[in-house]
Design a protein around this motif. Structure first.
Motif, PDB file in Angstrom:
ATOM      1  N   LEU A  50       0.831  -1.167   0.018  1.00 32.46           N
ATOM      2  CA  LEU A  50      -0.151  -0.098  -0.084  1.00 32.46           C
ATOM      3  C   LEU A  50       0.699   1.207  -0.239  1.00 32.46           C
ATOM      4  O   LEU A  50       1.892   1.302   0.631  1.00 32.46           O
ATOM      5  N   ILE A  51       0.666   2.111  -0.630  1.00 33.51           N
ATOM      6  CA  ILE A  51       1.173   3.638  -0.464  1.00 33.51           C
ATOM      7  C   ILE A  51       0.098   4.644  -0.012  1.00 33.51           C
ATOM      8  O   ILE A  51      -0.940   4.469  -0.048  1.00 33.51           O
ATOM      9  N   VAL A  52       0.905   5.383   0.834  1.00 29.62           N
ATOM     10  CA  VAL A  52       0.075   6.428   1.488  1.00 29.62           C
ATOM     11  C   VAL A  52       0.647   7.821   1.321  1.00 29.62           C
ATOM     12  O   VAL A  52       2.046   7.969   1.313  1.00 29.62           O
ATOM     13  N   GLY A  53       0.173   8.882   0.609  1.00 33.30           N
ATOM     14  CA  GLY A  53       0.781  10.202   0.332  1.00 33.30           C
ATOM     15  C   GLY A  53      -0.025  11.157   1.021  1.00 33.30           C
ATOM     16  O   GLY A  53      -1.151  11.430   0.870  1.00 33.30           O
ATOM     17  N   SER A  54       0.759  12.050   1.716  1.00 32.58           N
ATOM     18  CA  SER A  54      -0.088  13.094   2.645  1.00 32.58           C
ATOM     19  C   SER A  54       0.362  14.490   1.934  1.00 32.58           C
ATOM     20  O   SER A  54       1.640  14.655   1.605  1.00 32.58           O
ATOM     21  N   SER A  55      -0.561  15.518   1.285  1.00 33.85           N
ATOM     22  CA  SER A  55      -0.286  16.798   1.084  1.00 33.85           C
ATOM     23  C   SER A  55       0.737  16.854  -0.280  1.00 33.85           C
ATOM     24  O   SER A  55       0.075  16.255  -1.404  1.00 33.85           O
ATOM     25  N   PHE A  56       1.883  17.019  -0.197  1.00 31.22           N
ATOM     26  CA  PHE A  56       2.771  17.048  -1.440  1.00 31.22           C
ATOM     27  C   PHE A  56       2.993  15.600  -1.918  1.00 31.22           C
ATOM     28  O   PHE A  56       3.134  15.373  -2.877  1.00 31.22           O
ATOM     29  N   GLY A  57       3.158  14.683  -0.749  1.00 33.25           N
ATOM     30  CA  GLY A  57       3.309  13.163  -1.064  1.00 33.25           C
ATOM     31  C   GLY A  57       1.856  12.628  -1.656  1.00 33.25           C
ATOM     32  O   GLY A  57       1.780  11.564  -2.401  1.00 33.25           O
ATOM     33  N   GLY A  58       0.789  13.228  -1.629  1.00 31.99           N
ATOM     34  CA  GLY A  58      -0.267  12.824  -2.241  1.00 31.99           C
ATOM     35  C   GLY A  58      -0.327  13.204  -3.622  1.00 31.99           C
ATOM     36  O   GLY A  58      -0.579  12.731  -4.707  1.00 31.99           O
ATOM     37  N   ALA A  59       0.212  14.496  -4.152  1.00 31.75           N
ATOM     38  CA  ALA A  59       0.653  14.842  -5.555  1.00 31.75           C
ATOM     39  C   ALA A  59       1.473  14.036  -6.265  1.00 31.75           C
ATOM     40  O   ALA A  59       1.398  13.435  -7.211  1.00 31.75           O
ATOM     41  N   VAL A  60       2.712  13.543  -5.463  1.00 29.31           N
ATOM     42  CA  VAL A  60       3.561  12.480  -6.016  1.00 29.31           C
ATOM     43  C   VAL A  60       3.032  11.047  -6.018  1.00 29.31           C
ATOM     44  O   VAL A  60       3.110  10.407  -7.039  1.00 29.31           O
ATOM     45  N   SER A  61       1.943  10.525  -4.998  1.00 37.97           N
ATOM     46  CA  SER A  61       1.401   9.337  -5.331  1.00 37.97           C
ATOM     47  C   SER A  61       0.594   9.432  -6.627  1.00 37.97           C
ATOM     48  O   SER A  61       0.379   8.524  -7.305  1.00 37.97           O
ATOM     49  N   THR A  62      -0.176  10.494  -6.812  1.00 41.58           N
ATOM     50  CA  THR A  62      -1.097  10.464  -8.001  1.00 41.58           C
ATOM     51  C   THR A  62      -0.193  10.466  -9.309  1.00 41.58           C
ATOM     52  O   THR A  62      -0.836   9.834  -9.977  1.00 41.58           O
ATOM     53  N   GLN A  63       0.924  10.808  -9.174  1.00 41.55           N
ATOM     54  CA  GLN A  63       1.858  10.973 -10.360  1.00 41.55           C
ATOM     55  C   GLN A  63       2.321   9.449 -10.786  1.00 41.55           C
ATOM     56  O   GLN A  63       2.441   8.977 -11.784  1.00 41.55           O
ATOM     57  N   LEU A  64       2.513   8.787  -9.426  1.00 43.68           N
ATOM     58  CA  LEU A  64       2.879   7.364  -9.411  1.00 43.68           C
ATOM     59  C   LEU A  64       1.777   6.447  -9.736  1.00 43.68           C
ATOM     60  O   LEU A  64       2.287   5.612 -10.736  1.00 43.68           O
ATOM     61  N   ILE A  65       0.683   6.759  -9.686  1.00 48.54           N
ATOM     62  CA  ILE A  65      -0.501   6.013 -10.232  1.00 48.54           C
ATOM     63  C   ILE A  65      -0.682   6.334 -11.580  1.00 48.54           C
ATOM     64  O   ILE A  65      -0.827   5.477 -12.632  1.00 48.54           O
ATOM     65  N   LYS A  66      -0.829   7.746 -11.999  1.00 51.24           N
ATOM     66  CA  LYS A  66      -0.915   8.273 -13.363  1.00 51.24           C
ATOM     67  C   LYS A  66       0.092   7.768 -14.215  1.00 51.24           C
ATOM     68  O   LYS A  66      -0.217   7.421 -15.424  1.00 51.24           O
ATOM     69  N   LEU A  67       1.487   7.692 -13.879  1.00 49.45           N
ATOM     70  CA  LEU A  67       2.362   6.919 -14.757  1.00 49.45           C
ATOM     71  C   LEU A  67       2.620   5.503 -14.848  1.00 49.45           C
ATOM     72  O   LEU A  67       3.537   4.723 -15.477  1.00 49.45           O
ATOM     73  N   ASN A  68       1.479   4.722 -14.089  1.00 45.44           N
ATOM     74  CA  ASN A  68       1.660   3.292 -13.839  1.00 45.44           C
ATOM     75  C   ASN A  68       3.076   2.956 -13.062  1.00 45.44           C
ATOM     76  O   ASN A  68       3.365   1.540 -13.614  1.00 45.44           O
TER      77      ASN A  68
END
Length: 178
Positions: A50-68
Protein backbone atom coordinates in the motif's frame (compact mmCIF):
# COMPACT_ATOMS: atom_id res chain seq x y z
CA UNK A 1 12.06 61.58 -15.76
CA UNK A 2 10.70 60.40 -12.41
CA UNK A 3 7.71 58.75 -14.08
CA UNK A 4 10.05 57.07 -16.55
CA UNK A 5 12.19 55.72 -13.71
CA UNK A 6 9.14 54.44 -11.85
CA UNK A 7 7.75 52.87 -14.98
CA UNK A 8 11.11 51.30 -15.79
CA UNK A 9 11.39 50.06 -12.20
CA UNK A 10 7.91 48.55 -12.43
CA UNK A 11 8.83 46.79 -15.67
CA UNK A 12 12.03 45.43 -14.10
CA UNK A 13 10.10 44.39 -10.98
CA UNK A 14 7.51 42.66 -13.18
CA UNK A 15 10.23 40.81 -15.07
CA UNK A 16 11.84 39.84 -11.76
CA UNK A 17 8.49 38.52 -10.47
CA UNK A 18 7.90 36.52 -13.65
CA UNK A 19 11.42 35.11 -13.48
CA UNK A 20 10.96 34.42 -9.78
CA UNK A 21 7.73 32.49 -10.44
CA UNK A 22 9.48 30.51 -13.18
CA UNK A 23 12.36 29.72 -10.83
CA UNK A 24 9.99 28.56 -8.09
CA UNK A 25 7.88 26.57 -10.55
CA UNK A 26 10.97 24.95 -12.03
CA UNK A 27 12.20 24.11 -8.53
CA UNK A 28 8.83 22.62 -7.64
CA UNK A 29 8.78 20.60 -10.85
CA UNK A 30 12.32 19.35 -10.21
CA UNK A 31 11.40 18.43 -6.65
CA UNK A 32 8.32 16.55 -7.86
CA UNK A 33 10.35 14.71 -10.51
CA UNK A 34 13.01 13.77 -7.93
CA UNK A 35 10.36 12.58 -5.45
CA UNK A 36 8.76 10.41 -8.16
CA UNK A 37 12.15 8.85 -8.99
CA UNK A 38 12.91 8.19 -5.32
CA UNK A 39 9.52 6.55 -4.81
CA UNK A 40 9.86 4.57 -8.03
CA UNK A 41 13.12 3.06 -6.71
CA UNK A 42 11.57 2.42 -3.27
CA UNK A 43 8.56 0.66 -4.81
CA UNK A 44 10.88 -1.53 -6.87
CA UNK A 45 13.13 -2.32 -3.91
CA UNK A 46 10.54 -2.85 -1.15
CA UNK A 47 7.44 -3.95 -3.10
CA UNK A 48 4.96 -2.36 -0.65
CA UNK A 49 1.39 -3.53 -0.22
CA UNK A 50 0.00 0.00 0.00
CA UNK A 51 1.18 3.56 -0.56
CA UNK A 52 0.06 6.54 1.50
CA UNK A 53 0.73 10.08 0.36
CA UNK A 54 -0.03 13.18 2.40
CA UNK A 55 -0.23 16.72 0.96
CA UNK A 56 2.75 17.04 -1.44
CA UNK A 57 3.20 13.29 -1.04
CA UNK A 58 -0.37 12.97 -2.32
CA UNK A 59 0.67 14.81 -5.48
CA UNK A 60 3.63 12.45 -5.82
CA UNK A 61 1.38 9.42 -5.26
CA UNK A 62 -1.12 10.55 -7.90
CA UNK A 63 1.72 10.79 -10.39
CA UNK A 64 3.02 7.33 -9.45
CA UNK A 65 -0.47 6.02 -10.26
CA UNK A 66 -0.92 8.12 -13.37
CA UNK A 67 2.45 7.01 -14.74
CA UNK A 68 1.65 3.35 -13.97
CA UNK A 69 4.60 3.13 -11.57
CA UNK A 70 2.14 2.05 -8.88
CA UNK A 71 -0.92 -0.13 -9.52
CA UNK A 72 -1.89 -1.23 -6.02
CA UNK A 73 -4.03 0.37 -3.35
CA UNK A 74 -3.30 3.96 -2.35
CA UNK A 75 -4.49 6.36 0.31
CA UNK A 76 -4.19 10.08 -0.32
CA UNK A 77 -4.36 12.32 2.76
CA UNK A 78 -5.43 15.86 1.83
CA UNK A 79 -3.52 15.52 -1.45
CA UNK A 80 -1.94 18.71 -2.76
CA UNK A 81 -2.22 17.46 -6.33
CA UNK A 82 -4.31 20.30 -7.75
CA UNK A 83 -2.19 23.01 -6.11
CA UNK A 84 1.02 21.52 -7.53
CA UNK A 85 -0.52 21.14 -11.00
CA UNK A 86 -1.96 24.67 -11.02
CA UNK A 87 1.26 26.21 -9.77
CA UNK A 88 3.47 24.55 -12.34
CA UNK A 89 0.97 24.80 -15.21
CA UNK A 90 0.31 28.51 -14.81
CA UNK A 91 3.85 29.64 -14.19
CA UNK A 92 5.88 27.55 -16.63
CA UNK A 93 5.39 28.87 -20.15
CA UNK A 94 7.58 26.42 -22.01
CA UNK A 95 7.89 23.02 -20.40
CA UNK A 96 10.83 21.08 -21.74
CA UNK A 97 10.63 17.34 -22.44
CA UNK A 98 12.74 16.55 -19.41
CA UNK A 99 10.32 18.43 -17.15
CA UNK A 100 7.14 17.23 -18.85
CA UNK A 101 6.73 14.13 -16.72
CA UNK A 102 3.06 14.96 -16.12
CA UNK A 103 2.31 16.33 -19.59
CA UNK A 104 1.39 19.64 -17.97
CA UNK A 105 0.39 21.27 -21.24
CA UNK A 106 -2.24 18.59 -21.91
CA UNK A 107 -2.98 17.82 -18.29
CA UNK A 108 -5.83 15.38 -17.62
CA UNK A 109 -6.93 14.29 -14.15
CA UNK A 110 -8.72 11.15 -15.44
CA UNK A 111 -6.69 8.06 -14.64
CA UNK A 112 -6.86 5.09 -16.98
CA UNK A 113 -6.88 2.07 -14.74
CA UNK A 114 -7.63 -1.59 -14.53
CA UNK A 115 -7.39 -2.54 -10.89
CA UNK A 116 -6.47 0.59 -8.98
CA UNK A 117 -8.38 1.52 -5.87
CA UNK A 118 -7.72 4.82 -4.16
CA UNK A 119 -9.06 6.32 -0.94
CA UNK A 120 -8.85 10.06 -0.35
CA UNK A 121 -9.14 11.26 3.25
CA UNK A 122 -9.66 15.00 3.67
CA UNK A 123 -10.74 17.21 6.56
CA UNK A 124 -13.54 19.70 5.96
CA UNK A 125 -11.64 22.35 7.96
CA UNK A 126 -8.46 22.12 5.83
CA UNK A 127 -7.19 25.67 5.24
CA UNK A 128 -4.19 24.63 3.13
CA UNK A 129 -5.55 22.25 0.47
CA UNK A 130 -9.19 22.98 -0.38
CA UNK A 131 -11.57 20.06 0.19
CA UNK A 132 -13.06 20.93 -3.22
CA UNK A 133 -9.80 19.79 -4.87
CA UNK A 134 -10.24 16.29 -3.46
CA UNK A 135 -13.94 16.33 -4.32
CA UNK A 136 -13.12 17.22 -7.92
CA UNK A 137 -10.41 14.55 -8.17
CA UNK A 138 -12.78 11.91 -6.77
CA UNK A 139 -15.65 12.99 -9.01
CA UNK A 140 -13.51 12.71 -12.15
CA UNK A 141 -12.24 9.29 -11.04
CA UNK A 142 -15.35 8.03 -9.22
CA UNK A 143 -14.91 4.47 -10.50
CA UNK A 144 -11.64 4.03 -8.64
CA UNK A 145 -11.61 6.72 -5.94
CA UNK A 146 -13.55 7.00 -2.70
CA UNK A 147 -13.55 10.17 -0.61
CA UNK A 148 -13.82 10.12 3.18
CA UNK A 149 -14.49 13.60 4.57
CA UNK A 150 -13.54 14.05 8.22
CA UNK A 151 -15.72 16.60 9.99
CA UNK A 152 -13.83 19.32 11.89
CA UNK A 153 -10.42 18.05 10.79
CA UNK A 154 -7.76 20.38 9.38
CA UNK A 155 -4.93 19.70 6.93
CA UNK A 156 -2.73 17.63 9.21
CA UNK A 157 -5.56 15.26 10.21
CA UNK A 158 -4.03 15.26 13.68
CA UNK A 159 -7.19 14.39 15.63
CA UNK A 160 -7.82 11.13 13.80
CA UNK A 161 -4.13 10.27 13.90
CA UNK A 162 -4.07 10.72 17.69
CA UNK A 163 -7.29 8.91 18.50
CA UNK A 164 -6.47 5.87 16.36
CA UNK A 165 -9.18 6.47 13.76
CA UNK A 166 -6.56 6.95 11.03
CA UNK A 167 -5.01 3.56 11.73
CA UNK A 168 -8.49 2.00 11.67
CA UNK A 169 -9.32 3.68 8.33
CA UNK A 170 -6.06 2.51 6.77
CA UNK A 171 -6.52 -1.06 8.02
CA UNK A 172 -10.19 -1.18 6.95
CA UNK A 173 -9.32 0.15 3.50
CA UNK A 174 -6.41 -2.25 3.07
CA UNK A 175 -8.52 -5.22 4.19
CA UNK A 176 -11.24 -4.30 1.68
CA UNK A 177 -8.73 -4.20 -1.16
CA UNK A 178 -7.55 -7.80 -0.77
Amino acid sequence: KYLYSSLLGAVYFGIFMIKRKDIIANALQSTLNAAIEIQKKAISKYNPDLIVGSSFGGAVSTQLIKLNIWSGPAILLAPGYNIVMKFTKHTIQNVTKSMDIMNISNHNDKYITDNKKILIIHGDADNLVPLSDSQKLQKINKDIMDLKIISGEDHNLWKIAQNGEMADLVQEYYDSYE
